[in-house]
Motif scaffolding. Structure first.
Motif, PDB file in Angstrom:
ATOM      1  N   ILE A  14       0.838  -1.208   0.000  1.00 30.89           N
ATOM      2  CA  ILE A  14       0.000   0.000   0.000  1.00 30.89           C
ATOM      3  C   ILE A  14       0.870   1.255   0.000  1.00 30.89           C
ATOM      4  CG2 ILE A  14      -1.613   1.342   1.409  1.00 30.89           C
ATOM      5  CD1 ILE A  14      -2.868  -1.362   2.251  1.00 30.89           C
ATOM      6  N   VAL A  15       1.906   1.273   0.840  1.00 27.68           N
ATOM      7  CA  VAL A  15       2.792   2.444   0.916  1.00 27.68           C
ATOM      8  C   VAL A  15       3.515   2.645  -0.410  1.00 27.68           C
ATOM      9  CG1 VAL A  15       4.891   3.335   2.017  1.00 27.68           C
ATOM     10  CG2 VAL A  15       3.060   2.378   3.420  1.00 27.68           C
ATOM     11  N   ILE A  16       4.020   1.563  -0.989  1.00 23.50           N
ATOM     12  CA  ILE A  16       4.733   1.675  -2.273  1.00 23.50           C
ATOM     13  C   ILE A  16       3.790   2.177  -3.361  1.00 23.50           C
ATOM     14  CG2 ILE A  16       5.792   0.292  -4.110  1.00 23.50           C
ATOM     15  CD1 ILE A  16       7.143  -1.353  -1.873  1.00 23.50           C
ATOM     16  N   GLY A  20       4.478   5.600  -5.138  1.00 24.72           N
ATOM     17  CA  GLY A  20       4.638   5.522  -6.597  1.00 24.72           C
ATOM     18  C   GLY A  20       3.632   6.399  -7.326  1.00 24.72           C
ATOM     19  N   GLY A  21       2.386   6.416  -6.851  1.00 20.98           N
ATOM     20  CA  GLY A  21       1.371   7.274  -7.463  1.00 20.98           C
ATOM     21  C   GLY A  21       1.701   8.742  -7.297  1.00 20.98           C
ATOM     22  N   LEU A  22       2.179   9.105  -6.101  1.00 19.20           N
ATOM     23  CA  LEU A  22       2.565  10.503  -5.883  1.00 19.20           C
ATOM     24  C   LEU A  22       3.752  10.885  -6.756  1.00 19.20           C
ATOM     25  CD1 LEU A  22       2.156  10.866  -2.011  1.00 19.20           C
ATOM     26  CD2 LEU A  22       0.774  11.911  -3.799  1.00 19.20           C
ATOM     27  N   MET A  23       4.680   9.947  -6.934  1.00 26.41           N
ATOM     28  CA  MET A  23       5.851  10.243  -7.760  1.00 26.41           C
ATOM     29  C   MET A  23       5.452  10.485  -9.214  1.00 26.41           C
ATOM     30  SD  MET A  23       8.722   7.696  -6.154  1.00 26.41           S
ATOM     31  CE  MET A  23       9.919   8.020  -7.408  1.00 26.41           C
ATOM     32  N   LEU A  24       4.433   9.768  -9.690  1.00 20.11           N
ATOM     33  CA  LEU A  24       3.987   9.975 -11.070  1.00 20.11           C
ATOM     34  C   LEU A  24       3.434  11.382 -11.275  1.00 20.11           C
ATOM     35  CD1 LEU A  24       2.256   6.624 -12.049  1.00 20.11           C
ATOM     36  CD2 LEU A  24       4.335   7.617 -13.006  1.00 20.11           C
ATOM     37  N   PHE A  25       2.726  11.890 -10.258  1.00 17.11           N
ATOM     38  CA  PHE A  25       2.125  13.212 -10.398  1.00 17.11           C
ATOM     39  C   PHE A  25       3.098  14.339 -10.073  1.00 17.11           C
ATOM     40  CE2 PHE A  25      -1.659  10.546  -9.715  1.00 17.11           C
ATOM     41  CZ  PHE A  25      -2.297  10.833 -10.899  1.00 17.11           C
ATOM     42  N   THR A  26       4.239  14.004  -9.470  1.00 15.72           N
ATOM     43  CA  THR A  26       5.198  15.039  -9.094  1.00 15.72           C
ATOM     44  C   THR A  26       6.568  14.751  -9.704  1.00 15.72           C
ATOM     45  OG1 THR A  26       5.766  13.856  -7.085  1.00 15.72           O
ATOM     46  CG2 THR A  26       4.025  15.519  -6.918  1.00 15.72           C
TER      47      THR A  26
END
Length: 165
Positions: A14-16, A20-26
């Protein structure tokens, strides 16, 4: 036991996924942070100690050096163009790498400075204790300091020496 392991692994997934989702948007932020924090990754690779003092010193100072440029990226234009503009600026690299260098200096110099301070405090404490010992000797006599009592009469000393020989 197995359920704890399953919960821990599901929490990791869940954390990854979230990170990972936040990294895609930032991604521009990830670009600046990833390149700017390279000295920290190098320190992490070199640091063999379990406590990771090198990584901590270099990482904290390196992050302080990278943070103004991340803030500039967020405040002006959060785009790849701005991220590449920041990474093309030599002053930005000087700031990021200079801050990491300060972290290395702190890591290398701090133990010596702290040991000098501790040695100075110990010397002061020894001086205070010796001064207090002198005051006690003046007040109570040399016996209080563990000195032999020389007040024994001379006749008994010579009698003891005669018996021993």
């Amino acid at each position: 036991m197995a359920s704890k392991s399953a919960n821990a692994s599901s929490l990791k997934v869940i954390v990854i996924t979230i990170v990972g989702g936040l990294m895609l948007f930032t991604l521009p932020t990830v670009l600046v942070l990833g390149l700017g924090m390279l000295p920290t990754f190098a320190a992490m690779m070199v640091d063999q100690r379990r406590e990771k003092y090198t990584t901590l010193c270099v990482g904290c100072m390196n992050f302080v050096g990278v943070l103004p440029f991340v803030a500039r990226l967020w405040s002006e234009d959060h785009s790849y163009a701005k991220a590449f503009e920041i990474m093309a600026d030599p002053f930005a690299w000087l700031t990021m790498l200079g801050a990491a260098g300060l972290g290395w200096c702190i890591y290398l110099l701090a133990p010596g400075v702290v040991s000098m301070g501790i040695a100075m405090r110990i010397e002061q404490r020894i001086g205070r204790l010796r001064r207090r010992q002198r005051e006690l000797v003046e007040e109570w006599g040399p016996g209080v300091a563990g000195a032999l009592d020389n007040s024994e009469p001379q006749d008994s000393k010579s009698a003891k020496e005669g018996r021993d020989s």
